[in-house]
Scaffold this motif. Structure first.
Motif, mmCIF file in Angstrom:
data_model
loop_
_atom_site.group_PDB
_atom_site.id
_atom_site.type_symbol
_atom_site.label_atom_id
_atom_site.label_comp_id
_atom_site.label_asym_id
_atom_site.label_seq_id
_atom_site.Cartn_x
_atom_site.Cartn_y
_atom_site.Cartn_z
ATOM 1 N N GLY A 13 83.720 67.710 15.251
ATOM 2 C CA GLY A 13 82.778 67.161 16.211
ATOM 3 C C GLY A 13 81.374 67.020 15.662
ATOM 4 O O GLY A 13 80.931 67.806 14.833
ATOM 5 N N THR A 14 80.684 65.984 16.128
ATOM 6 C CA THR A 14 79.284 65.749 15.766
ATOM 7 C C THR A 14 78.495 65.406 17.028
ATOM 8 O O THR A 14 79.064 64.988 18.041
ATOM 9 C CB THR A 14 79.149 64.591 14.766
ATOM 10 O OG1 THR A 14 79.739 63.408 15.340
ATOM 11 C CG2 THR A 14 79.833 64.915 13.451
ATOM 12 N N LYS A 15 77.188 65.577 16.948
ATOM 13 C CA LYS A 15 76.341 65.264 18.100
ATOM 14 C C LYS A 15 76.214 63.755 18.256
ATOM 15 O O LYS A 15 76.082 63.027 17.267
ATOM 16 C CB LYS A 15 74.958 65.896 17.912
ATOM 17 C CG LYS A 15 74.986 67.419 17.849
ATOM 18 C CD LYS A 15 73.609 67.978 17.541
ATOM 19 C CE LYS A 15 73.670 69.498 17.408
ATOM 20 N NZ LYS A 15 72.349 70.071 17.033
ATOM 21 N N PRO A 16 76.249 63.240 19.488
ATOM 22 C CA PRO A 16 76.147 61.805 19.712
ATOM 23 C C PRO A 16 74.740 61.293 19.428
ATOM 24 O O PRO A 16 73.774 62.061 19.410
ATOM 25 C CB PRO A 16 76.516 61.651 21.192
ATOM 26 C CG PRO A 16 76.138 62.961 21.799
ATOM 27 C CD PRO A 16 76.413 63.995 20.754
ATOM 28 N N SER B 113 75.081 66.112 28.921
ATOM 29 C CA SER B 113 75.483 67.399 28.354
ATOM 30 C C SER B 113 76.536 68.025 29.257
ATOM 31 O O SER B 113 76.705 67.619 30.414
ATOM 32 C CB SER B 113 74.279 68.350 28.201
ATOM 33 O OG SER B 113 73.759 68.714 29.470
ATOM 34 N N GLN C 24 78.233 59.363 27.252
ATOM 35 C CA GLN C 24 78.595 59.118 25.859
ATOM 36 C C GLN C 24 80.107 59.119 25.623
ATOM 37 O O GLN C 24 80.579 58.466 24.693
ATOM 38 C CB GLN C 24 77.967 60.196 24.956
ATOM 39 C CG GLN C 24 76.465 60.072 24.762
ATOM 40 C CD GLN C 24 75.676 60.362 26.013
ATOM 41 O OE1 GLN C 24 75.894 61.401 26.638
ATOM 42 N NE2 GLN C 24 74.773 59.464 26.387
ATOM 43 N N GLU D 116 84.333 70.110 21.262
ATOM 44 C CA GLU D 116 84.385 70.400 19.834
ATOM 45 C C GLU D 116 83.159 71.216 19.432
ATOM 46 O O GLU D 116 82.032 70.926 19.870
ATOM 47 C CB GLU D 116 84.459 69.109 19.027
ATOM 48 C CG GLU D 116 85.778 68.356 19.208
ATOM 49 C CD GLU D 116 85.909 67.176 18.264
ATOM 50 O OE1 GLU D 116 86.866 67.149 17.458
ATOM 51 O OE2 GLU D 116 85.041 66.277 18.321
ATOM 52 N N ARG E 249 79.380 70.030 18.132
ATOM 53 C CA ARG E 249 78.294 69.572 19.007
ATOM 54 C C ARG E 249 77.937 70.650 20.032
ATOM 55 O O ARG E 249 77.389 70.343 21.096
ATOM 56 C CB ARG E 249 78.694 68.277 19.715
ATOM 57 C CG ARG E 249 79.867 68.371 20.679
ATOM 58 C CD ARG E 249 80.104 67.044 21.402
ATOM 59 N NE ARG E 249 80.472 66.015 20.461
ATOM 60 C CZ ARG E 249 81.721 65.727 20.125
ATOM 61 N NH1 ARG E 249 82.722 66.418 20.667
ATOM 62 N NH2 ARG E 249 81.981 64.796 19.248
ATOM 63 N N TYR F 84 86.092 65.880 23.515
ATOM 64 C CA TYR F 84 84.768 66.334 23.971
ATOM 65 C C TYR F 84 84.449 67.769 23.561
ATOM 66 O O TYR F 84 83.363 68.056 23.055
ATOM 67 C CB TYR F 84 84.661 66.194 25.494
ATOM 68 C CG TYR F 84 83.304 66.597 26.027
ATOM 69 C CD1 TYR F 84 82.196 65.792 25.805
ATOM 70 C CD2 TYR F 84 83.134 67.784 26.731
ATOM 71 C CE1 TYR F 84 80.949 66.155 26.274
ATOM 72 C CE2 TYR F 84 81.892 68.159 27.208
ATOM 73 C CZ TYR F 84 80.797 67.338 26.979
ATOM 74 O OH TYR F 84 79.557 67.707 27.439
ATOM 75 N N LEU G 215 77.551 71.713 25.383
ATOM 76 C CA LEU G 215 77.978 70.587 24.555
ATOM 77 C C LEU G 215 76.943 69.466 24.620
ATOM 78 O O LEU G 215 76.517 69.073 25.713
ATOM 79 C CB LEU G 215 79.331 70.038 25.022
ATOM 80 C CG LEU G 215 80.624 70.827 24.755
ATOM 81 C CD1 LEU G 215 80.797 71.070 23.265
ATOM 82 C CD2 LEU G 215 80.686 72.104 25.533
ATOM 83 N N MET G 216 76.513 68.983 23.468
ATOM 84 C CA MET G 216 75.568 67.872 23.420
ATOM 85 C C MET G 216 76.299 66.570 23.717
ATOM 86 O O MET G 216 77.299 66.243 23.070
ATOM 87 C CB MET G 216 74.907 67.805 22.044
ATOM 88 C CG MET G 216 73.770 66.811 21.968
ATOM 89 S SD MET G 216 72.267 67.402 22.792
ATOM 90 C CE MET G 216 71.604 68.517 21.536
ATOM 91 N N GLY G 217 75.798 65.825 24.678
ATOM 92 C CA GLY G 217 76.460 64.610 25.128
ATOM 93 C C GLY G 217 77.250 64.881 26.397
ATOM 94 O O GLY G 217 77.636 66.018 26.678
#
Length: 490
Positions: free
Chosen positions: A264-267, A136, A88, A232, A235, A230, A82-84
């Protein structure tokens, strides 16, 4: 049992001696084969880098998918990255929430309680790990290829059906509160809290940490909400490495993760400004009776995206990134003040810290500080870089890279790192040339640019009664006393 007669015993002993003599004579090298122990054996050939290929796709839920084949062993490494991370997604007043949530995901689902989950994984000969770091997080496992599908089904159950039992939350909260209490007695743990707090302050995510109050403030609703927000697929990167068929594994994963809802989207990884640099200061944390002093010396550094990354890697390897580095050769090998010291850059999406340090014999705290400062000044030009030193540092970096691709887990981690850090697919193929191109002038330039000798935070955790006066006598910097959380004591 009847005892052997002396005659038989002597016969057996004589035969054994003869066989031993024959074995020694047979194994003894000839004059031409004798080892000359006065000469250092020649080095073997350097390891050869073999970077595997991989395929890319997008799963039905929107997550990215990378598959790399490795069929020499019937093993599969599976990871959802997971990115972030906590920096974040975690509220500043509820630090520790991410870690608690990760631990809670193995405490039970709608179909299995925690014990049933553990038993099911044991029968498959594997385990599912969940972790969330600063920038991450991941969820994954290593299994045999024959057990891949059923293990993936259990991971999917944990991902979408975790129930987060209230009793488990209280147990895990209690464990962390005990760990915090224990950490107050460990100089290394104290330094790990105080050093970033002094560099970044309490308003910056890099300077925040979990406390008794933040753990006590976390509710079950917080855990449920964090997990939902978180984990999702929008990301996420799914990586599969090992004994699998790329053409069929995607269908297996899509089926297992069918209930993982899109979203979800990347932070953006936007961090607040780092506090203004302060003149070099010794921050002393009292640990009465400590036999060793823990040192952490440094300043905020560059993000991983810096164009100077390769030059910094070579410079730091030379300074404190390998056993024969300047810091370790001096403070451990020559002076004997420590079992080992080092330096590093915490490259991340933000300005990760440069840090040099280690555990020092308490009575030598002042002398060690003098040597630390001497080596930091040395790498900035007071002690010029030699050709041999530069070559050794480069070789160390280049020759350790092939080992990262020796296992399915290593390959998985290498691929994941490219995605998390936003690096090109041919990064590893270009690595050798990038490192080889670094010159002594590059090393000098980045040392001067990123190690700020006039604005260092020198954190020392040790017995104040015995080390404060000698440290003051070095005249290296003024001393400020701080508590276990980095707060200045008046």
């Amino acid at each position: 049992m009847r005892r052997m007669t002396p005659h038989i015993e002597r016969t057996i002993a004589a035969a054994s001696a003869a066989l031993l003599a024959l074995a020694i004579a047979t194994a003894a090298p000839s004059a031409q084969q004798a080892v000359d122990r006065t000469k250092t054996p020649p080095a073997g050939p350097p390891p050869v880098l073999h970077v595997p290929t991989w395929t890319k796709a997008t799963l039905a839920d929107g997550a990215e998918l990378i598959v790399a084949e490795k069929h020499d062993l019937p093993l599969v490494s599976f990871t959802i990255t997971l990115m972030g991370g906590s920096n974040q997604f975690e509220p500043a007043d509820k630090r520790g929430l991410a870690g608690l949530t990760a631990s809670m995901m193995s405490e039970g689902t709608k179909t299995r309680d925690g014990e049933a989950l553990s038993n099911a994984l044991q029968l498959l000969g594997t385990s599912v790990s969940v972790s969330i770091g600063g920038e991450s997080g991941s969820m994954g496992f290593l299994s045999t290829s024959g057990k891949f599908a059923p293990t993936l089904d259990i991971l999917a159950d944990m991902l979408v059906n975790s129930t987060f039992p209230a009793a488990s939350l209280e147990r895990l909260r209690g464990q962390r509160l005990v760990a915090l209490t224990q950490a107050k007695a460990q100089p290394g743990a104290i330094a790990n809290r105080v050093f970033p707090r002094l560099l970044y302050g309490s308003a910056h995510p890099y300077g925040q940490f979990a406390t008794e109050d933040s753990y006590k403030a976390i509710t079950r609703d917080d855990v449920v909400s964090f997990e939902k927000t978180y984990f999702e697929p929008g990301r996420a990167l799914v990586t599969v490495v090992g004994d699998v068929n790329p053409a069929t594994v995607k269908a297996t994963i899509d089926k297992a993760l069918a209930a993982w809802a899109k979203g979800g989207t990347k932070p953006a990884f936007t961090y607040p400004a780092v506090p203004a640099a302060k003149p070099t200061t010794i921050f002393l944390v009292d640990k009465p009776g400590a036999a060793q002093s823990t040192f952490a010396i440094g300043n905020p550094g560059p993000p991983r995206s810096t164009a100077d990354y390769f030059a910094l890697q070579v410079m730091n390897t030379m300074l404190g990134g390998m056993f024969q580095s300047r810091l370790n050769a001096n403070i451990r090998e020559d002076k004997g003040y420590s079992y080992g010291v080092n330096s590093s850059f915490a490259f991340g999406k933000g300005p990760g810290a440069f840090r040099a340090g280690g555990d020092i014999v308490s009575a030598k705290s002042d002398a060690a500080l003098v040597e630390f400062m001497k080596e930091l000044k040395g790498i900035e030009g007071a002690r010029p870089v030699t050709d041999d030193e530069l070559a050794t540092a480069k070789d160390s970096l280049i020759q350790r890279l092939p080992g990262a691709f020796a296992s399915v887990q290593g390959i998985n981690g290498a691929i994941t790192s490219l995605w998390v850090q936003g690096l090109p697919d041919d990064y590893y193929q270009q690595y050798r040339a990038k490192i080889a191109a670094i010159t002594a002038a590059d090393v000098l330039r980045v040392a001067k640019q990123y190690i700020d000798l006039d604005h260092l935070a020198i954190v020392i955790v040790g017995d104040k009664a015995s080390i404060e006066a000698p440290l003051k006598a070095t005249n290296i910097a003024p001393i400020v006393n701080v508590d276990l959380d980095g707060n200045v004591q008046k």
